[in-house]
Design an enzyme around this catalytic site. Structure first.
Site, PDB file in Angstrom:
ATOM      1  CB  CYS A 190      -0.853   0.042   1.256  1.00  0.00           C
ATOM      2  SG  CYS A 190      -1.869  -1.418   1.481  1.00  0.00           S
ATOM      3  CE  LYS A 244      12.324  -1.998  -5.485  1.00  0.00           C
ATOM      4  NZ  LYS A 244      13.189  -3.032  -6.077  1.00  0.00           N
ATOM      5  CG  HIS A 251      22.587 -35.976  -3.844  1.00  0.00           C
ATOM      6  ND1 HIS A 251      23.064 -37.212  -3.474  1.00  0.00           N
ATOM      7  CD2 HIS A 251      23.682 -35.185  -3.972  1.00  0.00           C
ATOM      8  CE1 HIS A 251      24.384 -37.172  -3.366  1.00  0.00           C
ATOM      9  NE2 HIS A 251      24.783 -35.942  -3.665  1.00  0.00           N
ATOM     10  CD  GLU A 260      19.008 -11.959  -7.618  1.00  0.00           C
ATOM     11  OE1 GLU A 260      18.510 -12.522  -6.637  1.00  0.00           O
ATOM     12  OE2 GLU A 260      18.587 -10.865  -8.051  1.00  0.00           O
ATOM     13  CD1 TRP A 317      -0.031  -5.391  -3.608  1.00  0.00           C
ATOM     14  CD2 TRP A 317       0.149  -6.323  -1.585  1.00  0.00           C
ATOM     15  NE1 TRP A 317       0.595  -6.597  -3.751  1.00  0.00           N
ATOM     16  CE2 TRP A 317       0.727  -7.190  -2.544  1.00  0.00           C
ATOM     17  CE3 TRP A 317       0.151  -6.714  -0.240  1.00  0.00           C
ATOM     18  CZ2 TRP A 317       1.300  -8.410  -2.196  1.00  0.00           C
ATOM     19  CZ3 TRP A 317       0.717  -7.923   0.094  1.00  0.00           C
ATOM     20  CH2 TRP A 317       1.281  -8.763  -0.866  1.00  0.00           C
ATOM     21  CD  GLU A 325      11.636 -11.465  -8.031  1.00  0.00           C
ATOM     22  OE1 GLU A 325      11.301 -10.847  -7.013  1.00  0.00           O
ATOM     23  OE2 GLU A 325      12.747 -11.288  -8.589  1.00  0.00           O
ATOM     24  NE  ARG A 349       5.188   1.485  -1.191  1.00  0.00           N
ATOM     25  CZ  ARG A 349       6.121   1.465  -0.252  1.00  0.00           C
ATOM     26  NH1 ARG A 349       7.228   2.113  -0.445  1.00  0.00           N
ATOM     27  NH2 ARG A 349       5.942   0.803   0.866  1.00  0.00           N
ATOM     28  CE  LYS A 385      15.651 -10.496  -9.618  1.00  0.00           C
ATOM     29  NZ  LYS A 385      16.124  -9.810  -8.458  1.00  0.00           N
ATOM     30  CG  ASN A 393       0.369   2.060   3.724  1.00  0.00           C
ATOM     31  OD1 ASN A 393      -0.702   2.126   3.135  1.00  0.00           O
ATOM     32  ND2 ASN A 393       1.471   2.671   3.304  1.00  0.00           N
ATOM     33  N   GLY A 394      -0.432  -1.486   6.495  1.00  0.00           N
ATOM     34  CA  GLY A 394      -0.115  -2.381   7.605  1.00  0.00           C
ATOM     35  C   GLY A 394      -1.271  -3.332   7.880  1.00  0.00           C
TER      36      GLY A 394
HETATM   37  C1  F6R Z   1      13.599  -9.737  -5.805  1.00  0.00           C
HETATM   38  C2  F6R Z   1      13.165  -8.738  -4.879  1.00  0.00           C
HETATM   39  C3  F6R Z   1      12.780  -9.155  -3.499  1.00  0.00           C
HETATM   40  C4  F6R Z   1      13.491  -8.259  -2.476  1.00  0.00           C
HETATM   41  C5  F6R Z   1      13.035  -8.586  -1.050  1.00  0.00           C
HETATM   42  C6  F6R Z   1      13.776  -7.778  -0.015  1.00  0.00           C
HETATM   43  O1  F6R Z   1      13.818  -9.214  -7.070  1.00  0.00           O
HETATM   44  O2  F6R Z   1      13.122  -7.586  -5.196  1.00  0.00           O
HETATM   45  O3  F6R Z   1      13.068 -10.497  -3.287  1.00  0.00           O
HETATM   46  O4  F6R Z   1      14.854  -8.457  -2.622  1.00  0.00           O
HETATM   47  O5  F6R Z   1      11.666  -8.366  -0.927  1.00  0.00           O
HETATM   48  O6  F6R Z   1      13.574  -6.402  -0.213  1.00  0.00           O
HETATM   49  P1  F6R Z   1      14.516  -5.332   0.463  1.00  0.00           P
HETATM   50  O7  F6R Z   1      15.858  -5.479  -0.168  1.00  0.00           O
HETATM   51  O8  F6R Z   1      13.874  -4.026   0.165  1.00  0.00           O
HETATM   52  O9  F6R Z   1      14.565  -5.637   1.922  1.00  0.00           O
END
Ligand code: F6R
Length: 691
Positions: A2, A686, A589, A566, A74, A573, A27, A570, A98-99
């Site tokens: 949010c 985000k 395994h 990673e 959100w 996602e 976000r 990526k 928010n929350g």
């Molecule tokens: C992956 C991604 C998320 C963030 C995670 C932590 O592309 O963006 O996995 O890395 O939510 O976010 P931060 O770094 O803001 O604590």
């Protein structure tokens, strides 16, 4: 997640709110809404399950005024729809939240027993009822509150300190510029609580109905001001919140409060802003104040005042944001993800700026605030983060173990915080977070601190909650990251870990020769990254071959395994292609059972001492007719590989940083080919500020 934006000033706030909400779109959200006090003094609300642009283009006639509050939602409690969208309105009071309110069910039941009528399924509406009651408003069955526009239902569209990490320059004169105070060192205050200009709430909305003796609004007799009402209402709330509250009877103010969900105040010229993220303010002001947990802010056009929930005034020091508003634009790029990948040469140079000390073949990290003697007392390193931040931490653990010969381990912060961890005096805890707001990482930091542990942060957003909570550490200086998936901040985090590992190593056994070798390699990274990005067409061709698959494996060994993790994260996602990372050695395994001509494997195979072992893994996959693609180094490719992308060689310890770059572009191009919403992947936000 949010987003909140609010404005108090003489201007019509509607364009400001819409523009602020648009800045928070990155976000992730599913609905949006606004509430403003109209020029005639009534409350007008417009909200919908729509994008911010749609909200703006469907505004009812003459929808203007101020002050106002806006929200992007959100969904957590209740599906995304018009009714559940914020603001939630009870009589003259409108709230955006928010929350998560954990005791919402209990409070709702009590409020209903007292006659409250709920219109939404959200936990947030409880806050609107509590605050309205605490301010003296008890709705009559049909009557509208004086001076307000009574909502037929919530869906009725309008019908109605910083501190933290390197607080000061890190010695470079460049990198640490963000978040410094305004030089006054003084708290900014507006007025005195209860003093002139802070009139008490007139009970225009009250019907005079008596509150029940056992009411949740117990003793809330409406004598207080709006900020007092907010404070009193919040004392019965369990959970997390960042809120902005509007009261049509108090058209000179917005009240904001925070507990576990960020709230920042923006200081303008005879106007003030409130937001959950500085991105919403930066076009209007650079002077900001971050609320701390448990603080309530009374915000008026001429300033603000903050207090704790029990009313004690708190002093705040404004900070200055140095991010430019252009940094929040896509510029020539079609996606923020692509822009942020392209920015990496520049932002890596910024992470390095002023931190390489060739004179002593070491690094300079002003913000860690630990003397060599204290650093020598560290016998273990524990790295905490979530998602990509955790994976960057895994690369960091490898670097620290290799260069400083300290046992180092990365763990998801979300796991760590729930297992009653043993906190050791001689362990250095490192919290990693781009946003500095991730709830699980923050909770892990608080757990470490509560038990007396020593924690430093590696954070991108200056003045963010985790940065302030850690109070020492390393800022990435990567600029705002807008795409939901992290790319440039992953790379910068790995670079920051390299700086730290060299620093820890050089006060132990890392030789000057090795220090010099690594410093030269770090300095070469920006140009090498630019070279990889310049060969994007080769990666796009690789993406073409992968895009038709439903499943893919990513394999690697040692730090290459973290690169594989990673790469897989990526890809899944942004492209929704199911990608799983495995340690190459673990493949036999179990997962080998799933290898087939339809399941390609992306292998991370640097030319290092494990190269031959990786080639054996490739042979095993090829024997099961699985296609193999590789990111590797220049040289002869094993015959079995279907296609490979060779990245320039760095020093072995830093190779993972470069090997990851083509995997970012691979994910981007697969997603592009599949027509995915690259900057806002489905279901993702985000910054994850809820548990
Ligand atoms: C992956 C991604 C998320 C963030 C995670 C932590 O592309 O963006 O996995 O890395 O939510 O976010 P931060 O770094 O803001 O604590």
């Amino acid at each position: 997640m949010c987003g909140i934006v609010a404005h108090v000033g003489s201007r019509d706030c509607v364009p400001i709110l819409l523009e602020g909400l648009a800045q928070l779109e990155y976000r992730g959200y599913d609905s949006a809404g606004l509430a403003v006090v109209s020029r005639s003094g009534g409350l007008r609300v417009h909200k919908a399950k729509s994008r911010v642009a749609g909200l703006g283009s469907n505004l009812p006639a003459r929808f203007k005024g101020g002050p106002g509050i806006g929200h992007t939602r959100w969904a957590t409690h209740g599906e995304p729809n018009d009714i559940n969208a914020h603001p939630h309105v009870v009589g003259p009071v409108a709230v955006v939240h928010n929350g998560i309110i954990e005791n919402a069910d209990e409070l709702r039941a009590k409020l209903i027993a007292e006659g409250a009528e709920f219109t939404s399924e959200t936990d947030s509406e409880v806050l609107a009822h509590l605050i309205a009651r605490a301010s003296g408003y008890l709705p009559a069955p049909d009557a509208a509150a004086d001076g307000t526009t009574r909502q037929a239902s919530a869906v009725a569209n309008d019908g109605t300190g910083q501190g933290g990490l390197e607080g000061q320059d890190d010695g470079t004169g460049q990198a640490g510029g963000e978040g410094q105070d305004d030089g006054t060192g003084q708290a900014t205050r507006a007025g005195k609580r209860g003093g002139a200009g802070m009139a008490r709430v007139a009970r225009t909305g009250s019907t005079g109905k008596p509150a029940h003796a056992d009411s949740v609004a117990d003793n809330l007799d409406g004598r207080g001001d709006l900020e007092e009402a907010v404070r009193r209402a919040l004392t019965s709330v369990v959970g997390t919140y960042g809120i902005a509250v509007l009261d049509a009877r108090r058209p000179d103010r917005v009240v904001a409060a925070r507990n576990g969900s960020p709230v920042v105040l923006g200081i303008g010229e005879r106007e003030m802003f409130v937001a959950s993220d500085a991105a919403a303010l930066v076009r209007h002001t650079r002077r900001v104040v971050y609320l701390d947990d448990g603080e309530v802010a009374l915000v008026r056009a001429d300033g603000f005042e903050t207090a704790t929930l029990d009313g004690g005034l708190t002093a705040k020091t404004p900070s200055t944001i140095t991010w430019t508003s252009e940094a929040f634009d896509k510029g020539e790029y079609t996606h923020f993800m692509r822009k942020e990948i392209a920015e990496q040469p520049e932002v890596v140079a910024r992470t390095l700026s002023g931190r390489l000390e060739p004179r002593f073949q070491t690094t300079h990290l002003g913000g860690i605030e630990l003397a060599a003697r204290e650093l020598l007392d560290i016998h273990r390193v524990k790295i905490l983060g979530c998602g990509s931040a955790y994976i960057a931490g895994a690369i960091g653990a490898h670097l620290i173990e290799q260069l400083a010969r300290l046992p180092a381990h990365a763990e998801p912060a979300s796991e760590f915080r729930y297992r009653n961890p043993v906190i050791e005096r001689d362990t250095l805890y490192i919290a990693v977070s781009q946003s500095g707001e991730t709830f699980d990482t923050l909770a892990a930091v608080q757990e470490v601190k509560r038990k007396g542990g020593r924690v430093l942060g590696i954070v991108n957003v200056v003045g963010s909650t985790i940065a302030r909570e850690c109070a020492r550490g390393i800022y990435l200086h990567a600029g705002p990251e807008i795409a939901v998936v992290s790319t440039k901040t992953f790379t910068c985090t790995a670079v920051a870990f390299a700086l730290l590992a060299i620093h820890l190593g050089r006060i132990r056994d890392l030789s000057t020769a090795d220090g010099g070798r690594l410093l030269a390699a770090l300095a070469a990274l920006p140009e090498q990254i630019a070279g990889i990005i310049g060969r994007e067409a080769e990666i796009a061709a690789l993406a073409e071959r992968l895009a038709g698959s439903e499943h893919a494996y990513f394999v690697g060994r040692s730090a290459g395994y973290a690169v594989a993790m990673e790469g897989a994260l990526k890809l899944k996602e942004v492209s929704y292609l199911h990608a799983e990372a495995y340690s190459a050695a673990e493949l036999k395994h179990g997962p080998l059972a799933l290898i087939s001509p339809e399941t390609p494997t992306m292998a991370v195979i640097p030319r290092d001492e494990l190269y031959e072992k990786n080639v054996s893994t490739i042979e095993e996959i090829r024997a099961r007719r699985g296609p193999v693609f590789a990111v590797t180094h220049p040289g002869e490719m094993p015959a079995a590989i279907d296609a490979a992308f060779a990245v320039p060689k760095s020093e072995p310890e830093l190779d993972p940083i470069l090997l990851n770059i083509p995997l970012q572009l691979l994910a981007y191009h697969v997603a592009l080919k599949k027509g995915c919403d690259i900057d806002k992947p489905r279901n993702l936000a985000k910054s994850v500020t809820v548990e």
